[in-house]
Design a protein around this motif. Structure first.
Motif, PDB file in Angstrom:
ATOM      1  N   GLU A  46       0.820  -1.206   0.000  1.00 54.01           N
ATOM      2  CA  GLU A  46       0.000   0.000   0.000  1.00 54.01           C
ATOM      3  C   GLU A  46       0.858   1.261   0.000  1.00 54.01           C
ATOM      4  O   GLU A  46       0.477   2.283  -0.576  1.00 54.01           O
ATOM      5  CB  GLU A  46      -0.984  -0.006   1.176  1.00 54.01           C
ATOM      6  N   ALA A  47       2.034   1.207   0.637  1.00 51.02           N
ATOM      7  CA  ALA A  47       2.931   2.362   0.631  1.00 51.02           C
ATOM      8  C   ALA A  47       3.430   2.636  -0.783  1.00 51.02           C
ATOM      9  O   ALA A  47       3.524   3.795  -1.210  1.00 51.02           O
ATOM     10  CB  ALA A  47       4.108   2.129   1.573  1.00 51.02           C
ATOM     11  N   ALA A  48       3.755   1.579  -1.517  1.00 48.55           N
ATOM     12  CA  ALA A  48       4.239   1.744  -2.891  1.00 48.55           C
ATOM     13  C   ALA A  48       3.148   2.277  -3.812  1.00 48.55           C
ATOM     14  O   ALA A  48       3.425   3.035  -4.748  1.00 48.55           O
ATOM     15  CB  ALA A  48       4.764   0.409  -3.418  1.00 48.55           C
ATOM     16  N   ALA A  49       1.904   1.899  -3.534  1.00 49.26           N
ATOM     17  CA  ALA A  49       0.790   2.312  -4.389  1.00 49.26           C
ATOM     18  C   ALA A  49       0.186   3.644  -3.964  1.00 49.26           C
ATOM     19  O   ALA A  49      -0.540   4.272  -4.732  1.00 49.26           O
ATOM     20  CB  ALA A  49      -0.289   1.229  -4.379  1.00 49.26           C
ATOM     21  N   GLY A  50       0.465   4.071  -2.733  1.00 45.66           N
ATOM     22  CA  GLY A  50      -0.096   5.323  -2.258  1.00 45.66           C
ATOM     23  C   GLY A  50      -1.555   5.234  -1.881  1.00 45.66           C
ATOM     24  O   GLY A  50      -2.293   6.215  -1.985  1.00 45.66           O
ATOM     25  N   VAL A  51      -1.982   4.053  -1.454  1.00 45.26           N
ATOM     26  CA  VAL A  51      -3.367   3.857  -1.023  1.00 45.26           C
ATOM     27  C   VAL A  51      -3.375   3.094   0.300  1.00 45.26           C
ATOM     28  O   VAL A  51      -2.331   2.611   0.758  1.00 45.26           O
ATOM     29  CB  VAL A  51      -4.179   3.066  -2.076  1.00 45.26           C
ATOM     30  N   HIS A  52      -4.543   2.992   0.918  1.00 45.33           N
ATOM     31  CA  HIS A  52      -4.693   2.233   2.155  1.00 45.33           C
ATOM     32  C   HIS A  52      -5.656   1.080   1.945  1.00 45.33           C
ATOM     33  O   HIS A  52      -6.727   1.263   1.364  1.00 45.33           O
ATOM     34  CB  HIS A  52      -5.215   3.129   3.287  1.00 45.33           C
ATOM     35  N   SER A  68      11.781 -18.358  -3.778  1.00 47.63           N
ATOM     36  CA  SER A  68      12.296 -18.259  -5.142  1.00 47.63           C
ATOM     37  C   SER A  68      11.704 -17.089  -5.918  1.00 47.63           C
ATOM     38  O   SER A  68      12.185 -16.773  -7.012  1.00 47.63           O
ATOM     39  CB  SER A  68      12.003 -19.567  -5.899  1.00 47.63           C
ATOM     40  N   ALA A  69      10.679 -16.455  -5.377  1.00 51.17           N
ATOM     41  CA  ALA A  69      10.049 -15.324  -6.056  1.00 51.17           C
ATOM     42  C   ALA A  69      10.886 -14.058  -5.861  1.00 51.17           C
ATOM     43  O   ALA A  69      11.652 -13.951  -4.904  1.00 51.17           O
ATOM     44  CB  ALA A  69       8.645 -15.105  -5.510  1.00 51.17           C
ATOM     45  N   PRO A  70      10.745 -13.079  -6.759  1.00 49.47           N
ATOM     46  CA  PRO A  70      11.527 -11.836  -6.607  1.00 49.47           C
ATOM     47  C   PRO A  70      11.138 -11.105  -5.326  1.00 49.47           C
ATOM     48  O   PRO A  70       9.982 -11.158  -4.906  1.00 49.47           O
ATOM     49  CB  PRO A  70      11.115 -11.015  -7.843  1.00 49.47           C
ATOM     50  N   PRO A  71      12.084 -10.407  -4.712  1.00 49.76           N
ATOM     51  CA  PRO A  71      11.748  -9.585  -3.536  1.00 49.76           C
ATOM     52  C   PRO A  71      11.094  -8.277  -3.981  1.00 49.76           C
ATOM     53  O   PRO A  71      11.200  -7.870  -5.141  1.00 49.76           O
ATOM     54  CB  PRO A  71      13.108  -9.335  -2.887  1.00 49.76           C
ATOM     55  N   PHE A  72      10.427  -7.655  -3.044  1.00 50.00           N
ATOM     56  CA  PHE A  72       9.798  -6.353  -3.291  1.00 50.00           C
ATOM     57  C   PHE A  72      10.085  -5.496  -2.073  1.00 50.00           C
ATOM     58  O   PHE A  72       9.946  -5.966  -0.946  1.00 50.00           O
ATOM     59  CB  PHE A  72       8.285  -6.529  -3.475  1.00 50.00           C
ATOM     60  N   GLU A  73      10.491  -4.261  -2.293  1.00 49.65           N
ATOM     61  CA  GLU A  73      10.767  -3.409  -1.146  1.00 49.65           C
ATOM     62  C   GLU A  73      10.118  -2.046  -1.300  1.00 49.65           C
ATOM     63  O   GLU A  73       9.918  -1.548  -2.410  1.00 49.65           O
ATOM     64  CB  GLU A  73      12.262  -3.267  -0.886  1.00 49.65           C
ATOM     65  N   SER A  74       9.779  -1.480  -0.163  1.00 45.36           N
ATOM     66  CA  SER A  74       9.117  -0.185  -0.141  1.00 45.36           C
ATOM     67  C   SER A  74       9.357   0.450   1.218  1.00 45.36           C
ATOM     68  O   SER A  74       9.626  -0.257   2.199  1.00 45.36           O
ATOM     69  CB  SER A  74       7.614  -0.357  -0.393  1.00 45.36           C
ATOM     70  N   VAL A  75       9.263   1.764   1.282  1.00 45.48           N
ATOM     71  CA  VAL A  75       9.396   2.483   2.543  1.00 45.48           C
ATOM     72  C   VAL A  75       8.012   2.893   3.021  1.00 45.48           C
ATOM     73  O   VAL A  75       7.322   3.672   2.353  1.00 45.48           O
ATOM     74  CB  VAL A  75      10.295   3.726   2.398  1.00 45.48           C
ATOM     75  N   GLY A  78      -2.802  -4.773  -9.964  1.00 42.90           N
ATOM     76  CA  GLY A  78      -3.296  -4.569 -11.318  1.00 42.90           C
ATOM     77  C   GLY A  78      -3.634  -3.120 -11.632  1.00 42.90           C
ATOM     78  O   GLY A  78      -3.472  -2.665 -12.768  1.00 42.90           O
ATOM     79  N   ARG A  79      -4.069  -2.373 -10.623  1.00 44.88           N
ATOM     80  CA  ARG A  79      -4.497  -0.998 -10.859  1.00 44.88           C
ATOM     81  C   ARG A  79      -3.393   0.038 -10.669  1.00 44.88           C
ATOM     82  O   ARG A  79      -3.310   0.997 -11.433  1.00 44.88           O
ATOM     83  CB  ARG A  79      -5.659  -0.674  -9.929  1.00 44.88           C
ATOM     84  N   TYR A  80      -2.547  -0.152  -9.642  1.00 43.05           N
ATOM     85  CA  TYR A  80      -1.576   0.879  -9.286  1.00 43.05           C
ATOM     86  C   TYR A  80      -0.126   0.500  -9.582  1.00 43.05           C
ATOM     87  O   TYR A  80       0.688   1.362  -9.875  1.00 43.05           O
ATOM     88  CB  TYR A  80      -1.699   1.231  -7.805  1.00 43.05           C
TER      89      TYR A  80
END
Length: 303
Positions: A109-115, A215-222, A274-276
């Motif tokens: 949600e932080a990466a997408a800017g939504v809650h 084995s899946a790619p990592p994802f990071e966000s602040v 899919g949306r953001y």
């Protein structure tokens, strides 16, 4: 750096921590001379300047945290943020461990800017996925006594203790930390079960399906914690998260309440992605570790 007498002559010494053992050591930079004195002076001036810049940065961070609290941007529970920061400071986050479970949603949600809606976000624990085959190395500034997961948890909250389960710890408020790892195939292939060699440390429990996440790619966000401060989260790719949660929701032997929540989280993360997060299209490459049938079953959620 400091001057000290070594072998009957004054020598410039540099303190450092051994990156493997964590033991504090000293290295000689040569006997006192105009050159070593200039080196020591440059070091002292640089250290003073760095301390001033750090102080200014902390002041700015505290001011911004206050603004974040007023705007109610804080989402990550304070205790979860403190645990994650200790993993970060120790050099383990994203290099042997990832955050899994509901807390991963804070990164999305932080990466997408939504809650997300509150009903899919409530949690009283944090799952830490341990990559048993990763080459773990604690940060150089960590002392030997800090090189266990339990010691890191106690730095976050001094009340953390192990529960009756070898893979789990909790604090005085009942907040749980679970150390988990994938089930290996074939089962006789042994992997490390603990971040440290200390027998009193937490030992990860094997859970089915986590091999796909590993084995899946990592994802990071602040994200922003409850006190308004930033916290870096390293979690599974949101596409992998949704596919895995949908699979969990259809396991007959799983608690019905958890199954309903698993499906709600799968749908929420898929819709957000899919949306953001349009730079993460739903395709086979990042999900190659999952069985094809699971990927195909989840595809409609991302439409």
């Amino acid at each position: 750096m400091s001057f000290a007498v070594r072998r009957n002559r004054e020598t410039l010494l540099r303190d450092y921590y051994d990156p493997v053992s964590g033991v504090k050591r000293q290295k000689s930079l040569g006997p006192r001379s105009s050159e070593t004195e200039a080196t020591a002076e440059r070091f002292a001036a640089g250290k003073e300047q760095a301390a001033a810049r750090l102080s200014d940065a902390k002041d700015a961070l505290r001011r911004q945290a206050g603004v974040n609290r007023v705007l109610r941007l804080g989402r990550v529970p304070d205790i979860a943020a403190r645990v994650v920061r200790e993993l970060e400071d120790a050099g383990l986050l994203g290099r042997g461990v990832r955050v899994l479970g509901t807390n991963a949603l804070f990164a999305y949600e932080a990466a997408a800017g939504v809650h997300f809606a509150s009903d899919v976000m409530t949690t009283e624990d944090i799952d830490i996925l341990f990559h048993a085959r990763a080459k773990l190395r604690f940060a150089a500034e960590e002392g030997v006594q800090d090189r266990t997961l339990m010691s890191l948890l106690r730095k976050a909250d001094a009340t953390f203790e192990k529960t009756g389960a070898a893979f789990q710890a909790w604090n005085a408020s009942g907040y749980l930390v679970d150390l988990i790892r994938p089930v290996r195939t074939p089962p006789w292939r042994e992997d490390r079960s603990s971040i440290s060699a200390d027998p009193s440390d937490l030992n990860a429990v094997e859970i089915e399906g986590l091999l796909w996440h590993e084995s899946a790619p990592p994802f990071e966000s602040v994200a922003i914690d409850a006190k308004g401060f930033p916290v870096r989260l390293v979690v599974p790719d949101p596409r992998a998260f949704a596919v895995h949660k949908l699979w969990l929701s259809r396991k007959i032997d799983r608690n019905p309440l958890k199954r309903r929540r698993d499906e709600a989280q799968a749908r929420a993360v898929a819709a957000l992605t899919g949306r953001y997060l349009t730079h993460l299209p739903f395709e086979d490459a990042p999900l190659k570790s999952f069985p094809k049938t699971l990927v195909e079953a989840a595809a409609p959620l991302f439409a």
